[in-house]
Design an enzyme around this catalytic site. Structure first.
Site, PDB file in Angstrom:
ATOM      1  CG  ASP A   2      -0.273  -0.503   2.492  1.00 32.07           C
ATOM      2  OD1 ASP A   2       0.934  -0.266   2.660  1.00 32.07           O
ATOM      3  OD2 ASP A   2      -0.957  -1.141   3.311  1.00 32.07           O
ATOM      4  CG  ASN A  42      -9.043  -2.101  12.234  1.00 34.29           C
ATOM      5  OD1 ASN A  42      -8.082  -2.709  11.756  1.00 34.29           O
ATOM      6  ND2 ASN A  42      -9.528  -0.994  11.689  1.00 34.29           N
ATOM      7  CG  HIS A  66      -5.948  -2.727   9.079  1.00 32.47           C
ATOM      8  ND1 HIS A  66      -6.059  -1.769  10.057  1.00 32.47           N
ATOM      9  CD2 HIS A  66      -4.642  -2.692   8.706  1.00 32.47           C
ATOM     10  CE1 HIS A  66      -4.895  -1.196  10.265  1.00 32.47           C
ATOM     11  NE2 HIS A  66      -4.005  -1.747   9.456  1.00 32.47           N
ATOM     12  CD  GLU A 104      -8.939   0.602   7.894  1.00 35.41           C
ATOM     13  OE1 GLU A 104      -9.146  -0.207   8.818  1.00 35.41           O
ATOM     14  OE2 GLU A 104      -8.119   1.525   7.987  1.00 35.41           O
TER      15      GLU A 104
END
Length: 243
Positions: A67, A136, A138, A143
């Site tokens: 990314d 979380n 990811h 996400e």
């Protein structure tokens, strides 16, 4: 799935680097999927050390990063281009033309995502994908709620991800709100996956990812369906489940 318990972060980094080194030695022209953030820094440091000792050769290796933030250029110290040069590329004999990272300055999202998917395909796919995991759940910047079928795409970063990444910036207001990310489909097409995790703040995410239901609410949970996943984590990160 294989799980290796590390005593601490240094042990984790060495174990992860051993796995990557084995891939490089077995396939000198391997395609490595690279991750950023705080988790892989020790792993990259160990790889650099072994390269300087003459144990590793990156001359034929290709790398494809997961990314990049949107809106910042490769010379920005917070870009993942800069991160990779600082932590790995500038210290080994990898060819710059063999390193691939999304172009954060490309404003045409559809164009950039299509280009990056073609990069992955033209390299013949990824032999070993290195991953961290967010608090979380990811992976990459995929996400919670992201479709498992997505390839490279634009992402609006969650508040928790922005807050977690703010430690790398002068203030939370400077953290980019959007990014380009390899999709979960791209990740799952890698031949091998190496996930590293350190610290108690990753324990719940690991537990949900590998002992909970497979759901887009926990993007990393899809890794339960991959046939070649290795986890290297310290005792704190593994503390929420019986591995």
């Amino acid at each position: 799935m294989r799980v290796y318990k590390a005593v601490d972060y240094n042990d984790l980094s060495r174990k992860a680097a051993n796995i990557i080194s084995a891939q490089i030695i077995m396939k000198p022209d391997a395609v490595l999927g690279m991750a950023t953030g705080s988790s892989p820094i020790g792993t990259y440091k160990q790889l650099v050390e072994w390269y300087k000792k003459g144990d590793l050769d990156f001359s034929e290796i290709k790398t494809i990063n997961l990314d990049e933030y949107m809106g910042i250029g490769p010379e920005n110290e917070q870009s993942y281009h800069f991160y990779m040069r600082t932590n790995l590329f500038d210290h080994v004999n990898i060819k710059p033309e063999n390193t691939f990272i999304p172009d954060g300055l490309e404003e045409d999202g559809e164009k950039e995502c299509a280009r990056y998917d073609e990069v992955i395909n033209s390299c013949g796919g990824i032999d070993l994908q290195l991953l961290g995991i967010g608090g979380n759940g990811h992976i990459g910047f995929n996400e919670p709620g992201t479709s498992f079928g997505k390839t490279t795409h634009q992402v609006a970063l969650s508040e928790s991800t922005i807050e977690a990444n703010s430690r790398f910036f002068s203030s939370i207001d400077e953290v980019p709100k959007y990014a380009y990310s390899m999709g979960i489909k791209n990740i799952m097409q890698a031949k091998n996956i190496l996930l590293i995790a350190s610290g108690i703040n990753k324990a719940e995410a690991l537990q949900k990812a590998f002992f909970g239901p497979i759901t887009p609410a926990v993007p990393a949970s899809i890794l339960q369906l991959h046939n070649n996943v290795t986890i290297v984590a310290d005792e704190d990160a593994l503390s929420a489940a019986k591995w």
